[in-house]
Every structure is written in C-alpha cells, then in structure tokens.
Write an enzyme that holds these catalytic residues in place. Structure first.
Site, PDB file in Angstrom:
ATOM      1  N   ASN A   1       0.966  -1.260  -0.051  1.00 42.21           N
ATOM      2  CA  ASN A   1      -0.138   0.086   0.156  1.00 42.21           C
ATOM      3  C   ASN A   1       0.974   1.339  -0.057  1.00 42.21           C
ATOM      4  O   ASN A   1       1.946   1.449   0.551  1.00 42.21           O
ATOM      5  CB  ASN A   1      -0.879   0.044   1.173  1.00 42.21           C
TER       6      ASN A   1
ATOM      7  N   GLU B   1      -1.500   1.174  -5.634  1.00 45.72           N
ATOM      8  CA  GLU B   1      -1.488   2.787  -5.922  1.00 45.72           C
ATOM      9  C   GLU B   1      -0.239   2.897  -7.125  1.00 45.72           C
ATOM     10  O   GLU B   1      -0.236   3.956  -8.025  1.00 45.72           O
ATOM     11  CB  GLU B   1      -0.816   3.752  -4.788  1.00 45.72           C
TER      12      GLU B   1
ATOM     13  N   ASP C   1      -4.317  21.998  10.322  1.00 47.61           N
ATOM     14  CA  ASP C   1      -4.804  20.905   9.375  1.00 47.61           C
ATOM     15  C   ASP C   1      -5.489  21.417   8.334  1.00 47.61           C
ATOM     16  O   ASP C   1      -5.784  22.734   8.195  1.00 47.61           O
ATOM     17  CB  ASP C   1      -5.341  19.824  10.177  1.00 47.61           C
TER      18      ASP C   1
HETATM   19  C1  LIG Z   1      -1.441  16.657   1.589  1.00 46.97           C
HETATM   20  C2  LIG Z   1      -2.134  15.581   2.141  1.00 46.97           C
HETATM   21  C3  LIG Z   1      -1.938  15.068   3.526  1.00 46.97           C
HETATM   22  C4  LIG Z   1      -2.568  13.903   4.172  1.00 46.97           C
HETATM   23  N1  LIG Z   1      -2.270  13.463   5.335  1.00 46.97           N
HETATM   24  C5  LIG Z   1      -3.101  12.670   5.751  1.00 46.97           C
HETATM   25  C6  LIG Z   1      -2.591  12.108   7.022  1.00 46.97           C
HETATM   26  O1  LIG Z   1      -1.946  12.604   7.978  1.00 46.97           O
HETATM   27  N2  LIG Z   1      -3.630  10.892   7.470  1.00 46.97           N
HETATM   28  C7  LIG Z   1      -4.152  10.319   6.824  1.00 46.97           C
HETATM   29  O2  LIG Z   1      -4.789   9.354   7.328  1.00 46.97           O
HETATM   30  N3  LIG Z   1      -4.538  10.904   5.654  1.00 46.97           N
HETATM   31  C8  LIG Z   1      -3.851  11.791   5.203  1.00 46.97           C
HETATM   32  N4  LIG Z   1      -4.264  12.123   3.702  1.00 46.97           N
HETATM   33  C9  LIG Z   1      -5.233  11.521   3.050  1.00 46.97           C
HETATM   34  C10 LIG Z   1      -4.765  10.259   2.599  1.00 46.97           C
HETATM   35  O3  LIG Z   1      -3.636  10.353   1.690  1.00 46.97           O
HETATM   36  C11 LIG Z   1      -5.750   9.579   1.587  1.00 46.97           C
HETATM   37  O4  LIG Z   1      -6.855   9.355   2.445  1.00 46.97           O
HETATM   38  C12 LIG Z   1      -5.347   8.190   0.977  1.00 46.97           C
HETATM   39  O5  LIG Z   1      -6.462   7.921   0.082  1.00 46.97           O
HETATM   40  C13 LIG Z   1      -4.837   7.382   1.726  1.00 46.97           C
HETATM   41  O6  LIG Z   1      -4.487   6.040   1.349  1.00 46.97           O
HETATM   42  P1  LIG Z   1      -5.076   4.503   1.656  1.00 46.97           P
HETATM   43  O7  LIG Z   1      -6.438   4.799   1.086  1.00 46.97           O
HETATM   44  O8  LIG Z   1      -4.113   3.705   0.848  1.00 46.97           O
HETATM   45  O9  LIG Z   1      -4.979   4.417   3.021  1.00 46.97           O
HETATM   46  C14 LIG Z   1      -3.660  13.266   3.205  1.00 46.97           C
HETATM   47  C15 LIG Z   1      -3.852  13.584   1.900  1.00 46.97           C
HETATM   48  C16 LIG Z   1      -3.174  15.012   1.476  1.00 46.97           C
HETATM   49  C17 LIG Z   1      -3.394  15.268  -0.002  1.00 46.97           C
HETATM   50 MN   LIG Z   2      -4.495   2.153  -0.635  1.00 45.71          MN
END
Ligand SMILES: Cc1cc2nc3c(=O)[nH]c(=O)nc-3n(C[C@H](O)[C@H](O)[C@H](O)COP(=O)(O)O)c2cc1C
Ligand SMILES: [Mn+2]
Length: 487
Positions: A169, A233, A282
C-alpha cells in the site's frame, strides 16, 4: 512522455512559466508556509526555494496548487480527456470484427506496460546513510503553523505491506519529526496503512515501512487516491503516466520503493507503540489536537546526491490539497458512476474540505432514489465520511452556488427531506460527539413525486418563451437600455 522524476516535472513547470525559483534565504520555520499560503491563495506559481536556512536541500512546494498545474502533472489538458481514456477500459466490450480488434491493440499494449517494473540500481540510492549518519535534521522539513508541535513531513509516500496478503500500500500520511531518527505515523484508523498495521499488531510483529519523498507527480498523486484496499497505488501511477513506475528493493527493508524518488526513509513501526502526535494546523483550517499515533523509527536514509525536498502545507482552504482533491473527484467520477449509475455529476466545494459537503446531481428514476444515492455514497470507500450530502435533479448546475441555493431551498420540506444517520466520520472532524463517530446529514432536494407521498402539484419553473426572447434580442440594441452586468 511521462515525467521521469520530480526534477523533470519541476523543469517542465519552469519552462511553462509555472514555477519561480526563490533565491533569497528563507526559514523552513513558518516563513516558507507563509509564502506558500499567499502564493496559492493568490493564484501564484509553484515555488522552488533554493536556499533554505539550516539545510543544503532546496524545497519544492505548490507544484499541484492550481487546476492547470494539476492537469499538467497528469499530462492531460482537461479532465474530460481522462474520462475518454478511462471509458475505453471501463466499457471494454469484446471488440467486434477485425478493425475493432486492430484498434484495441495499442490500448491493450498500453495497459500491459503500466505494471510497476523492478530495476536493480536506482538514483534514490546514490547516497546511503545508516546508523548514526541518519539525521532528519538535515532535511528542510517545514514547521507550518505557530501552534504546530514541531516540523512535519507533509507529502510522504508511506509504503507498507500487508502481513497476510503481502500486498503493497502507498498512502500519504503526515509525519511529525520527534528527533533525528523518530517520527509520528499519522495513518488514520480508516486508512489502508492503519489496516495493515492492525495485522502486524495482531501478530505482535514489527512492521517494515519505507517512505518516499519527492517522486514524479503521478506517483505522488497516487498516494492520495482513495483506492479500495489491495488495489495498487503504483499500478494506478503507471496507468496515469502511461508508463510503469520503476521500483527498486529497499536497502534495509523488504519493500520496493520508487527508484526515481528524491529521498527514501526506511525503518519500522513497532506494534503497540504510541506517542503523542500534534497539534498540527490541518486542512480543516483549524489545528488538529494532539492524540496518540504510531511511531516510525528511521534506520536508513537513502537519497539522490542532490535531492529536492518536496512538500506542501495544509490550512484554511483553498490550499494545494484542494486542487489535488478536485483531481480525485474528477478522476474517480467515472468509476463512482459505474457503481452508482444514477449519479450524473458530483461536486465537492473546496470549503467543504472533501468530507464535509458533497453535492450530487442524479437522474431520478424511482421513488426514494435520492435517499438510495445518499446511502450508496455513505457505503462506498472514503465517501463514507461525507458529512453533508445534497442530492439535486440532474438539470441543476452544481457549480453555480446561487442557482444551487435557490434550487435546494425551494425544493425542500426540511423535516421531510433531511435525513440524519449515524456512522463513521473523518478522524479530522472536531465537532462530532466522539472521535471518528458521529452523525451525517442527507438533503433530498430533488423534485418530489406523488409516489413519494407528495400529492400537491409541483409547479413549473418560470422561463420566458423562446419566440419572445428572440424578438427582444433583436430589439435590444434599439431600446437604449444599458446594463451594468449580464443578466
Ligand atoms: C497533503 C495531504 C496530507 C494528508 N495527510 C494525511 C494524514 O496525515 N493521515 C491520513 O490518514 N490521511 C492523510 N491524507 C489523506 C490520504 O492520503 C488519503 O486518504 C489516501 O487515500 C490514503 O491512502 P490509503 O487509501 O491507501 O490509506 C492526506 C492527503 C493529502 C493530500
Ligand atoms: Mn490504498
């Protein structure tokens, strides 16, 4: 041609006049954040800070921070272009006859070429630092806002592997820097990284983690894509770029990392270990309060000889992540429509920070259809977080705020048309009664039907007849009426 790495994207933006190099020395403590905030809110360019106090590495920020640059990063000129490309694969029917088969070949070859490919040596491993040489203090990591608990790595690609399925992931989860080799790991409960970590905790096993900082833009973008768990991804990145993402074995971990990354951190998260993370300014526009999160121990830093440190800031919208969010909305709409076919369009205004407001136009076909749509959205992936869903008929222009307000407010009987449900809410929601759990609201602003118990007559909208409009159009110049704005 896909961008090979971060530098090629930076150079392309520079050639197009979309990037400014800042040569004055500035501090990574609050100063870069203030400059980047003004730049994004003022529609300014991407920024490359060449002299950052306390570090030899330049800082790149706001690379995605406009619709134009976001499209540029995905190598498309409009989101409609993406729809057409995706359409081919989503509607893949068996090609009929020789000619159709012939036409499908390049597309199918294209698909075969986008699976991540392994390489043996990589720019991201030109320099390798382990043991005492590991020092996150050498990176120009930003402290973004005055009440932040410290510097945070804000654009990391956190790479992990599921202990059971062994699937990789990649997620973007911020990381608070505690000291030279320890950071927080802010994967929220509902995210794939956290799900995999639960697997290791059950087995009481150490979890290997690699973090890539600064890659080609499609790979960076793929880390925020809300893919269903188990979908790669890196594969999405390859599909977006039209070219495989080259991966190399980590130096000290059994994980593959993007070979063209600027910087890679390798290490582990121990089961059960938690440490206070935050506060952090945030993307709600408020500080997320401190809370316990897993801890990332950095065992090795591998990097290019002269890396660029890629970062972003979040805060009161609009911010860079708003443009990334819009890209997610547009890129995923064709897939959402496959699952929830009545959806004609959807719109997440940036002030709604993705999860607070989703406006959806539907082609209403049966009684209760609007409510069915809401529940389908609440039941699908990260759309479950939608705190407010507004459903309108397909003829409403979702992006015209005045039209939308008028249509929604005229169409509802609030007690009848507003539905409250309880369920999971975004971990960043600070108003919900409990962390991660609260209520959500759906507003059915579609025209009501008699089959839905509406037995009164629904009036027609007022529209002048075509003939009269045309006649007045032709008379208008002779009427001597000047207007200060277009009616
Ligand atoms: C700049 C930025 C910062 C982010 N920071 C976080 C974070 O600190 N924690 C989190 O859970 N998601 C964060 N996200 C959202 C996740 O990257 C997003 O939900 C993503 O789909 C997570 O990947 P996953 O689906 O593989 O878990 C952030 C997104 C962006 C654009
Ligand atoms: Mn994912």
């Amino acid at each position: 041609m896909a961008y090979r790495n971060l530098s090629s994207f930076v150079e392309a933006l520079e050639r197009k006049g979309e990037l400014v190099r800042v040569t004055r020395e500035v501090s990574p403590r609050l100063e870069i954040a203030e400059i980047a905030d003004r730049a994004v809110k003022g529609g300014g360019p991407a920024l490359l800070f060449e002299r950052v106090a306390g570090s030899s590495m330049p800082v790149a920020i706001n690379l995605f921070a406009s619709r134009r640059r976001m499209l540029e990063s995905l190598e498309i000129t409009s989101y409609a272009e993406w729809d057409e490309r995706l359409e081919f694969f989503l509607d893949a029917k068996t090609p009929d006859g020789f000619l159709e088969k012939l036409k499908a070949i390049p597309r199918v070859t294209e698909l075969a070429a986008v699976f991540p490919k392994k390489v043996r040596s990589a720019p991201c491993q030109e320099v390798i630092e382990t043991g005492d040489a590991v020092d996150l203090g050498k990176l120009p990591i930003l402290t973004c806002w005055p009440q932040d608990a410290g510097p945070f790595i804000t654009m990391p690609l956190v790479i992990t592997r599921d202990p059971v399925s062994r699937k990789t992931n990649v997620g973007m989860y911020r990381m608070q820097v505690y000291d030279r080799n320890t950071t927080g790991m802010h994967w929220q409960k509902h995210k794939d990284g956290a799900g995999q970590a639960r697997g290791y905790e059950r087995e009481r096993r150490r979890m290997e983690v690699a973090v890539a900082i600064g890659c080609d833009p499609a790979t960076v973008f793929s880390a925020i894509a809300p893919l269903p768990p188990g979908l790669s991804e890196f594969l999405l990145a390859g599909f977006l770029r039209g070219e495989a993402v080259p991966l190399v074995e980590g130096e000290t971990v059994d994980l593959q990392v993007p070979a063209e990354a600027e910087i890679v951190l390798e290490g582990y998260v121990d089961p059960g270990e938690r440490r206070l993370e935050g506060p952090f300014g945030d993307h709600t526009g408020f500080y997320s309060l401190e809370d316990d999160f897993p801890v990332f121990h950095v065992k090795a830093v591998t990097r290019r000889r002269s890396p660029i440190y890629m970062t972003t800031i979040v805060g009161r919208p609009p911010m860079e992540d708003g443009f990334m969010g819009e890209a997610v909305e547009r890129l995923f709409l064709p897939l959402v429509k496959k699952m929830i076919p009545e959806i004609v369009d959807m719109y997440l205004p940036v002030e709604g920070i993705f999860h607070n407001l989703m406006i959806v136009g539907i082609d209403k076909r049966f009684p209760g259809h609007a409510r069915k749509t809401m529940h389908a959205i609440w039941g699908t992936g990260q759309m479950m977080f939608s705190k407010t869903i507004v459903i309108v008929d397909k003829d409403v222009d979702l992006r015209n705020g005045r039209e939308l307000l008028w249509r929604v407010l005229t169409a509802i009987d609030p007690e009848r048309d507003i539905e409250f449900v309880h369920g999971p809410v975004d971990e960043l929601d600070f108003a919900s009664r409990l962390p991660c759990y609260g209520s959500k609201m759906g507003i059915d602003a579609t025209r009501k039907w008699k089959e839905e118990g509406f037995t009164r007559r629904w009036p027609d909208q007022i529209v002048m007849s075509r003939e009269v409009q045309e006649r007045i159009d032709s008379l208008w110049p002779s009427l001597g009426i000047s207007l200060s704005r277009k009616p």
